[in-house]
Design a protein around this motif. Structure first.
Motif, PDB file in Angstrom:
ATOM      1  N   HIS A 229       0.859  -1.169   0.000  1.00  0.00           N
ATOM      2  CA  HIS A 229       0.000   0.000   0.000  1.00  0.00           C
ATOM      3  C   HIS A 229       0.906   1.233   0.000  1.00  0.00           C
ATOM      4  CE1 HIS A 229      -4.111  -1.721   1.416  1.00  0.00           C
ATOM      5  NE2 HIS A 229      -3.478  -2.556   0.594  1.00  0.00           N
ATOM      6  N   ILE A 231       1.242   5.639  -0.745  1.00  0.00           N
ATOM      7  CA  ILE A 231       0.633   6.960  -0.923  1.00  0.00           C
ATOM      8  C   ILE A 231       1.499   7.767  -1.875  1.00  0.00           C
ATOM      9  CG2 ILE A 231       0.315   9.208   0.199  1.00  0.00           C
ATOM     10  CD1 ILE A 231      -0.956   7.814   2.536  1.00  0.00           C
ATOM     11  N   PHE A 255      -2.779   5.183  -3.112  1.00  0.00           N
ATOM     12  CA  PHE A 255      -3.673   6.285  -2.783  1.00  0.00           C
ATOM     13  C   PHE A 255      -3.018   7.561  -3.309  1.00  0.00           C
ATOM     14  CE2 PHE A 255      -4.224   3.043   0.509  1.00  0.00           C
ATOM     15  CZ  PHE A 255      -5.601   2.841   0.474  1.00  0.00           C
ATOM     16  N   ARG A 295      -8.076   3.465   6.628  1.00  0.00           N
ATOM     17  CA  ARG A 295      -7.837   3.114   5.223  1.00  0.00           C
ATOM     18  C   ARG A 295      -6.344   3.070   4.908  1.00  0.00           C
ATOM     19  NH1 ARG A 295     -11.467   7.475   2.208  1.00  0.00           N
ATOM     20  NH2 ARG A 295     -10.754   8.646   4.034  1.00  0.00           N
ATOM     21  N   TYR A 296      -5.557   3.808   5.680  1.00  0.00           N
ATOM     22  CA  TYR A 296      -4.119   3.915   5.380  1.00  0.00           C
ATOM     23  C   TYR A 296      -3.263   3.178   6.408  1.00  0.00           C
ATOM     24  CZ  TYR A 296      -6.540   7.726   3.049  1.00  0.00           C
ATOM     25  OH  TYR A 296      -7.459   8.465   2.327  1.00  0.00           O
ATOM     26  N   VAL A 299      -0.247   1.448   4.898  1.00  0.00           N
ATOM     27  CA  VAL A 299       0.664   2.223   4.047  1.00  0.00           C
ATOM     28  C   VAL A 299       2.069   2.195   4.645  1.00  0.00           C
ATOM     29  CG1 VAL A 299       1.273   4.530   3.228  1.00  0.00           C
ATOM     30  CG2 VAL A 299      -1.100   3.723   3.057  1.00  0.00           C
ATOM     31  N   ILE A 302       5.648   5.956   0.997  1.00  0.00           N
ATOM     32  CA  ILE A 302       5.081   7.246   0.579  1.00  0.00           C
ATOM     33  C   ILE A 302       6.048   7.934  -0.373  1.00  0.00           C
ATOM     34  CG2 ILE A 302       4.395   9.565   1.318  1.00  0.00           C
ATOM     35  CD1 ILE A 302       3.324   8.416   3.866  1.00  0.00           C
ATOM     36  N   PHE A 348       2.669   8.885   9.451  1.00  0.00           N
ATOM     37  CA  PHE A 348       1.874   7.679   9.195  1.00  0.00           C
ATOM     38  C   PHE A 348       2.494   6.512   9.958  1.00  0.00           C
ATOM     39  CE2 PHE A 348       0.112  10.426   6.130  1.00  0.00           C
ATOM     40  CZ  PHE A 348      -1.115   9.912   5.745  1.00  0.00           C
TER      41      PHE A 348
END
Length: 466
Positions: A229, A231, A255, A295-296, A299, A302, A348
Motif C-alpha cells: 500500500h 501513498i 492512494f 484506510r491507510y 501504508v 510514501i 503515518f
C-alpha cells in the motif's frame, strides 16, 4: 484543427498574462496535453522568427480571416515543425497557397542573418542551452509491454539500436534515428534531444511514458514490492504514479492525492491509458489526510513530490519568459508547505520508507526541508545512502546530506532534480543492508534477444511479454 486552435488560445493567453504555458495547457481541456504543451513551447521559442516571416510574406494582409496566433502556430508547423500533424483542417489549403512565399522569406531571413540552420535564427536568450539539449528519455511501461518488444518495434521503424550506454558521453552523442538503453534504469530508452514521440502509436497506446530520467528515480528508489500500500501525496500529472503501479505490477494499492481538479482529470486519463488499475484518486489536500485513518493503516511507502519553484525544470524559461531565480518570499512560502507535508507524511504509523523529491535547485526546498524533518523526529527516521556512483550529491549543509541525490543537465544530462530517501530506524536495523538500501539500480545485462521475434502490425501496440 483542434490542436492548432488550442495552441493558439494558449499563446494568446500567455501574451495577455492570463497564466503560464503549463497552467493554460492544463486548463484547455485538450486531451493530449503533452502534445499541446510541446507545440506551444516550440512555437513560442521561435515567436520572433515566425513574426518576421509572416510579416515579410504578407500572410495576414492576404488572409484577413486568419488570426495572428493561429497563423503563428500553422507557420511553425509548416516551416519548422513536422508538417500538419494535427490535420490542418480548412487552413491547410490556405497555407499551401502561401507555402512557396513563406519558405522563400525564411530562406531570405537566413541569408540576411548569415546563418544556415533554423536554430541559428534564435536570439541568444532563446537558443536551447545545455538544459534543453538533454536526451529524450522514454520509460517502457511494464504494465503493457516489455523492453525487448519496444526495441524490436523501433528497429522495424528504421531506428538503429546501439545497445546499453556505457557513459554519459554515449547519451550526449546520440543523433538521428539512433537510440540506446540507459546505463542505470533497466526500462529506460534514450533518444536524441528533441525527438518527438507524442504521436507515436506506442505512446498513444500507453506503452511508452515520456519521462525524464531524474523523474524516474523517485519511484525506483521507493521500490514498493507488489502487494504494498503506497501513498503518492502530490500525484498529478501522474507519471510517477504510473511508474509506481508498474513496480507494483498492479498488485496492491496506490492512494493518490492532488488538489487541482483539472490536473487530476488529466492524470486519470494518463493512468487509464497506461493500464493502471491499482490506484485510487482523490481530489484532496494531502495535509488533510489523517495518518490515523484506518484506510491507510497498511501504508508503508510514501512518495512525496510536493509543489515547488520548478527552478530545475528544463522548459521553465519557456513557461515563464524572463523568469529568474524564485524570490526569497516565494521560496519561504514553498519551503513552509514542503516542511509541513514531509513531517505529515512521516507521521503515518506504518511507514517504513519515504522518498522526498522536487524539481527545484534551491537549497531552501531541498536539503533544508529534509534537515528540518529529521530534526523534528530525532532517532525515528534516517537518510538512506543510495546510488553511491551517482555523480551529483546533496549539498553538504548537514551531516548525511551527501546521501541525497541532485541532478542537472550539466552533471547527469537530465532535468534539475533533488531526491532524498528516508527510512524508519527500526526498519534499517532489522533488515539486511541490501534491502535497506533499496535498489542500487546497477546495470544489468542488455535485453536478451528473443529467439522468435514478435510480429507487430504497423501502428499496432505491443503485447506484453510472457
Amino acid at each position: 484543427m483542434a490542436l492548432y486552435a488550442a495552441a493558439a488560445a494558449v499563446l494568446e493567453g500567455v501574451e495577455s498574462r492570463q497564466g503560464s504555458i503549463k497552467g493554460l495547457v492544463y486548463g484547455s481541456r485538450f486531451q493530449n496535453v503533452k502534445q499541446l504543451y510541446a507545440l506551444v513551447c516550440e512555437t513560442q521559442r521561435y515567436s520572433a522568427v515566425l513574426d518576421a516571416v509572416i510579416a515579410s510574406a504578407g500572410l495576414l494582409r492576404a488572409e484577413k480571416k486568419l488570426r495572428p496566433h493561429v497563423a503563428k502556430v500553422l507557420v511553425y508547423e509548416l516551416l519548422l515543425g513536422r508538417g500538419f500533424r494535427g490535420g490542418g483542417g480548412r487552413w491547410k489549403p490556405l497555407l499551401a497557397r502561401h507555402q512557396a512565399r513563406l519558405k522563400a522569406e525564411l530562406a531570405r531571413l537566413k541569408v540576411h542573418r548569415g546563418v544556415s540552420r533554423n536554430e541559428d535564427l534564435l536570439e541568444v536568450g532563446s537558443r536551447p542551452g545545455p538544459a534543453l539539449q538533454v536526451p529524450r528519455f522514454v520509460r517502457v511501461n511494464a504494465l503493457k509491454t516489455c523492453i525487448d518488444d519496444v526495441i524490436d518495434y523501433f528497429k522495424r521503424q528504421g531506428f538503429s539500436y546501439e545497445g546499453r550506454a556505457s557513459s554519459l558521453e554515449d547519451l550526449r552523442s546520440l543523433k538521428g534515428k539512433h537510440f540506446l538503453l540507459d546505463p542505470l534504469l533497466p526500462e529506460l530508452l534514450v533518444f536524441p534531444a528533441h525527438t518527438d514521440l507524442h504521436e507515436h502509436p506506442l505512446y498513444q497506446a500507453g506503452h511508452l511514458i515520456l519521462q525524464d530520467k531524474a523523474s524516474c528515480l523517485p519511484a525506483m528508489l521507493l521500490a514498493p514490492p507488489p502487494g504494498s500500500h503506497v501513498i503518492d501525496a502530490c500525484a498529478a500529472p501522474g507519471n510517477k504514479t504510473s511508474h509506481l503501479a508498474a513496480l507494483l505490477k498492479n498488485q496492491g494499492k496506490i492512494f493518490a492525492f492532488d488538489l487541482d481538479e483539472k490536473r487530476l482529470a488529466s492524470m486519470a486519463t494518463l493512468l487509464a491509458r497506461a493500464g493502471v488499475s491499482c490506484c485510487e484518486l482523490a481530489e484532496k489536500d494531502f495535509l488533510a489526510v489523517s495518518p490515523s485513518d484506518q484506510r491507510y493503516r497498511q501504508v508503508q511507502y510514501i512518495l512525496l513530490d510536493p509543489s515547488c519553484s520548478g527552478s530545475g525544470m528544463l522548459t521553465r524559461q519557456l513557461e515563464e519568459p524572463g523568469a529568474g531565480a524564485p524570490s526569497k518570499k516565494r521560496l519561504h512560502a514553498l519551503a513552509g508547505f514542503q516542511q509541513r507535508a514531509l513531517c505529515h507524511a512521516l507521521a503515518f504509523p506504518s511507514l517504513r520508507r519515504l522518498v522526498y523529491s522536487t524539481c527545484s535547485l534551491c537549497q531552501e526546498e531541498n536539503e533544508d526541508v529534509v534537515q528540518d524533518a529529521l530534526q523534528k523526529s530525532p532517532g525515528t527516521f534516517r537518510l538512506v545512502p543510495v546510488l553511491p556512483s551517482w555523480p551529483h550529491r546533496g549539498l553538504g549543509t548537514f551531516p548525511g546530506a551527501e546521501h541525497c541525490l541532485r541532478a542537472s543537465p550539466e552533471t547527469t544530462l537530465t532535468g534539475g532534480f533533488f531526491i532524498a530517501v528516508l527510512e524508519r530506524e527500526e526498519v534499517s536495523s532489522s533488515v539486511s543492508q541490501t534491502e535497506a538500501l533499496g535498489p542500487e539500480l546497477t546495470p544489468s545485462p542488455a535485453p536478451k534477444r528473443k529467439q522468435q521475434q514478435r510480429k507487430l502490425a504497423a501502428g499496432a501496440s505491443t503485447p506484453p511479454c510472457t
